[in-house]
Design a protein around this motif. Structure first.
Motif, PDB file in Angstrom:
ATOM      1  N   ALA A   1       6.227  -4.200   1.357  1.00  0.00           N
ATOM      2  CA  ALA A   1       6.057  -2.789   0.992  1.00  0.00           C
ATOM      3  C   ALA A   1       5.446  -1.985   2.136  1.00  0.00           C
ATOM      4  O   ALA A   1       5.868  -0.850   2.411  1.00  0.00           O
ATOM      5  N   LEU A   2       4.452  -2.553   2.811  1.00  0.00           N
ATOM      6  CA  LEU A   2       3.814  -1.862   3.942  1.00  0.00           C
ATOM      7  C   LEU A   2       4.837  -1.595   5.042  1.00  0.00           C
ATOM      8  O   LEU A   2       4.871  -0.501   5.635  1.00  0.00           O
ATOM      9  N   ILE A   3       5.682  -2.577   5.310  1.00  0.00           N
ATOM     10  CA  ILE A   3       6.722  -2.429   6.338  1.00  0.00           C
ATOM     11  C   ILE A   3       7.693  -1.325   5.935  1.00  0.00           C
ATOM     12  O   ILE A   3       8.116  -0.504   6.758  1.00  0.00           O
TER      13      ILE A   3
ATOM     14  N   TRP B   1       9.407   1.186   9.524  1.00  0.00           N
ATOM     15  CA  TRP B   1       9.785   0.351  10.670  1.00  0.00           C
ATOM     16  C   TRP B   1      11.259  -0.030  10.603  1.00  0.00           C
ATOM     17  O   TRP B   1      11.777  -0.365   9.540  1.00  0.00           O
ATOM     18  N   GLN B   2      11.915   0.058  11.752  1.00  0.00           N
ATOM     19  CA  GLN B   2      13.316  -0.346  11.875  1.00  0.00           C
ATOM     20  C   GLN B   2      13.413  -1.576  12.776  1.00  0.00           C
ATOM     21  O   GLN B   2      12.682  -1.690  13.769  1.00  0.00           O
ATOM     22  N   PRO B   3      14.321  -2.507  12.457  1.00  0.00           N
ATOM     23  CA  PRO B   3      14.416  -3.755  13.230  1.00  0.00           C
ATOM     24  C   PRO B   3      14.702  -3.558  14.720  1.00  0.00           C
ATOM     25  O   PRO B   3      14.503  -4.479  15.507  1.00  0.00           O
ATOM     26  N   GLU B   4      15.166  -2.363  15.102  1.00  0.00           N
ATOM     27  CA  GLU B   4      15.425  -2.102  16.522  1.00  0.00           C
ATOM     28  C   GLU B   4      14.128  -1.863  17.308  1.00  0.00           C
ATOM     29  O   GLU B   4      14.147  -1.786  18.538  1.00  0.00           O
TER      30      GLU B   4
ATOM     31  N   ALA C   1       8.754  -9.091   8.207  1.00  0.00           N
ATOM     32  CA  ALA C   1       9.554  -8.260   9.118  1.00  0.00           C
ATOM     33  C   ALA C   1      10.789  -9.033   9.599  1.00  0.00           C
ATOM     34  O   ALA C   1      11.891  -8.481   9.678  1.00  0.00           O
ATOM     35  N   SER C   2      10.601 -10.319   9.888  1.00  0.00           N
ATOM     36  CA  SER C   2      11.721 -11.153  10.348  1.00  0.00           C
ATOM     37  C   SER C   2      12.792 -11.293   9.267  1.00  0.00           C
ATOM     38  O   SER C   2      13.994 -11.201   9.552  1.00  0.00           O
ATOM     39  N   LEU C   3      12.363 -11.530   8.033  1.00  0.00           N
ATOM     40  CA  LEU C   3      13.327 -11.661   6.925  1.00  0.00           C
ATOM     41  C   LEU C   3      14.129 -10.382   6.760  1.00  0.00           C
ATOM     42  O   LEU C   3      15.340 -10.414   6.523  1.00  0.00           O
ATOM     43  N   LYS C   4      13.444  -9.234   6.876  1.00  0.00           N
ATOM     44  CA  LYS C   4      14.129  -7.947   6.759  1.00  0.00           C
ATOM     45  C   LYS C   4      15.113  -7.752   7.920  1.00  0.00           C
ATOM     46  O   LYS C   4      16.271  -7.386   7.718  1.00  0.00           O
TER      47      LYS C   4
ATOM     48  N   PHE D   1      -0.094   0.862  12.680  1.00  0.00           N
ATOM     49  CA  PHE D   1      -0.403   0.971  11.255  1.00  0.00           C
ATOM     50  C   PHE D   1      -1.502  -0.043  10.936  1.00  0.00           C
ATOM     51  O   PHE D   1      -1.337  -1.232  11.203  1.00  0.00           O
ATOM     52  N   VAL D   2      -2.614   0.453  10.390  1.00  0.00           N
ATOM     53  CA  VAL D   2      -3.757  -0.404  10.072  1.00  0.00           C
ATOM     54  C   VAL D   2      -4.048  -0.280   8.578  1.00  0.00           C
ATOM     55  O   VAL D   2      -4.250   0.830   8.069  1.00  0.00           O
ATOM     56  N   LEU D   3      -4.061  -1.407   7.876  1.00  0.00           N
ATOM     57  CA  LEU D   3      -4.422  -1.410   6.463  1.00  0.00           C
ATOM     58  C   LEU D   3      -5.919  -1.652   6.350  1.00  0.00           C
ATOM     59  O   LEU D   3      -6.441  -2.627   6.877  1.00  0.00           O
ATOM     60  N   SER D   4      -6.616  -0.753   5.653  1.00  0.00           N
ATOM     61  CA  SER D   4      -8.062  -0.956   5.480  1.00  0.00           C
ATOM     62  C   SER D   4      -8.495  -0.597   4.066  1.00  0.00           C
ATOM     63  O   SER D   4      -8.030   0.382   3.489  1.00  0.00           O
ATOM     64  N   GLY D   5      -9.388  -1.428   3.547  1.00  0.00           N
ATOM     65  CA  GLY D   5      -9.967  -1.172   2.232  1.00  0.00           C
ATOM     66  C   GLY D   5     -11.398  -0.687   2.342  1.00  0.00           C
ATOM     67  O   GLY D   5     -12.154  -0.719   1.371  1.00  0.00           O
ATOM     68  N   ASN D   6     -11.790  -0.217   3.541  1.00  0.00           N
ATOM     69  CA  ASN D   6     -13.174   0.207   3.761  1.00  0.00           C
ATOM     70  C   ASN D   6     -13.170   1.439   4.662  1.00  0.00           C
ATOM     71  O   ASN D   6     -12.954   1.347   5.867  1.00  0.00           O
TER      72      ASN D   6
END
Length: 374
Positions: free
Chosen positions: A180-182, A187-190, A207-210, A337-342
């Motif tokens: 979901a974050l990706i 983000w595009q695979p290119e 990301a690799s699977l996508k 992109f940085v995910l933060s809960g604080n």
């Protein structure tokens, strides 16, 4: 045409609805922690095989007025359960929601189970056994005010457990949230993808699977619908062959992950091996202090520790400042992109975010912060 409901993490309902539409679902309606949709059996199998965001795909069987335990029992018995579960199959009931008289999910689940096995005993002289861990048939009931919705769970174990990740670090990100974050980041695979705090590798692997167009359901041992009475093995095998044939052979751009912990890098390599992308994704032990941009442009993703996950750490502020310095000084031309809960910790990064997207990591409210690095 059957009615289905895909359950997702809170806040990802619209994103999941988009994914369902792309997979061919009809009449898609985002709701609370999920999205309703319509389709045939082929779509049900395809969504289980391909959807990256949902936890479970539920098939709606019945909805009826339900004020109390008596209504619940009689409403469940209006269904002919021999169409869905025979005495030789085990079952489990999962209940969610509540109303004034049905306010304990364990009691609700027991009442539903009783109604089903009583019907079996009356009509067939035999009944299904309950198996909570790995049942043949999972039944879900949801109480919303004075309505009860009864569904079959077509997924079995939660779809976020892809099956490729036996090895996880101390604070793993759910695969579905990583996907979901990706997606949220666009983000595009290119574009090159780099996670300098990759842990056991979930973000680079998703990301690799996508990028390689690999269906996440290919790694699962089985789906819940495989023990349904109407299971179509030929159809599932056809969809699996179709999925395997549609995989790409090479990545359009590099996907990298690094971490200072040698042990979690070994886990990431084991996980990459499990999902068949070891030859595509690159993992290496590198301390954040030694991280440099491998190319002139790309997308950097990371999920740094934020106290809630790995225990309080007095040096986390300094760590976030170090992360900000690395981004500023070494990743010009990139988007991070940085995910933060604080929120307090994220201020130590010392960069102005161009976008903040609210997401939940489990029950913890977080923000996915976007930084344009010039």
């Amino acid at each position: 045409m059957s009615q289905y409901f895909a359950t997702v993490a809170r806040g990802l309902e619209s994103l999941a609805a988009q994914e369902l539409e792309q997979l061919g679902a009809r009449s898609v309606e985002p709701g609370f922690c999920g999205a309703a949709f319509e389709g045939d059996r082929t779509l049900l199998y395809r969504v289980n095989l391909w959807a990256r965001l949902p936890f479970r795909i539920l098939m709606k069987l019945h909805q009826f007025p339900c004020h109390d335990a008596n209504d619940l029992y009689s409403g469940i018995q209006t269904l002919d359960w021999s169409n869905y579960v025979t005495p030789d199959l085990t079952l489990a009931v999962n209940a969610t929601g509540k109303n004034e008289h049905l306010n304990h999910t364990h009691f609700t689940a027991l009442q539903v189970k009783k109604a089903i096995v009583d019907q079996q005993q009356d009509r067939l002289g035999d009944r299904s056994n309950v198996e909570l861990q790995d049942p043949d048939v999972r039944i879900t009931v949801h109480i919303d005010r004075d309505l009860c919705t009864v569904s079959l769970d077509s997924s079995g174990n939660s779809l976020h457990r892809r099956g490729y990740r036996p090895a996880v670090g101390s604070a793993p990100l759910k695969e579905s949230l990583a996907a979901a974050l990706i997606q949220l980041a666009g983000w595009q695979p290119e574009q090159m993808f780099y996670d300098p705090l990759c842990g056991s590798g979930t973000l680079p692997l998703e990301a690799s699977l996508k990028a390689l167009n690999i269906a996440p359901g290919l790694f699962r041992e089985r789906f819940g619908f495989e023990t349904w009475l109407d299971f179509d093995l030929d159809l599932l095998e056809h969809l699996i062959r179709e999925a395997e044939d549609s995989q790409r052979e090479t990545l359009p751009a590099p996907i990298w992950g690094s971490d200072r912990d040698e042990g979690v890098i070994e886990q990431a390599i084991a996980n990459a091996t499990s999902c068949g992308v070891l030859d595509h994704v690159w993992f290496s032990q590198i301390d954040l202090n030694d991280v440099v941009a491998p190319t002139d442009s790309g997308v950097l993703f990371c999920n740094p520790p934020y106290g809630e996950r790995l225990g309080r750490d007095s040096d986390l502020g300094a760590f976030y400042k170090q992360l900000g310095d690395v981004l500023k000084q070494r990743f010009k031309g990139w988007t991070a992109f940085v995910l933060s809960g604080n929120k307090e910790l994220s201020q130590f990064i010392g960069l102005k975010s161009s976008q903040r997207i609210a997401v939940y990591n489990g029950s913890l409210p977080c923000q996915l912060m976007k930084y344009e690095l010039y």
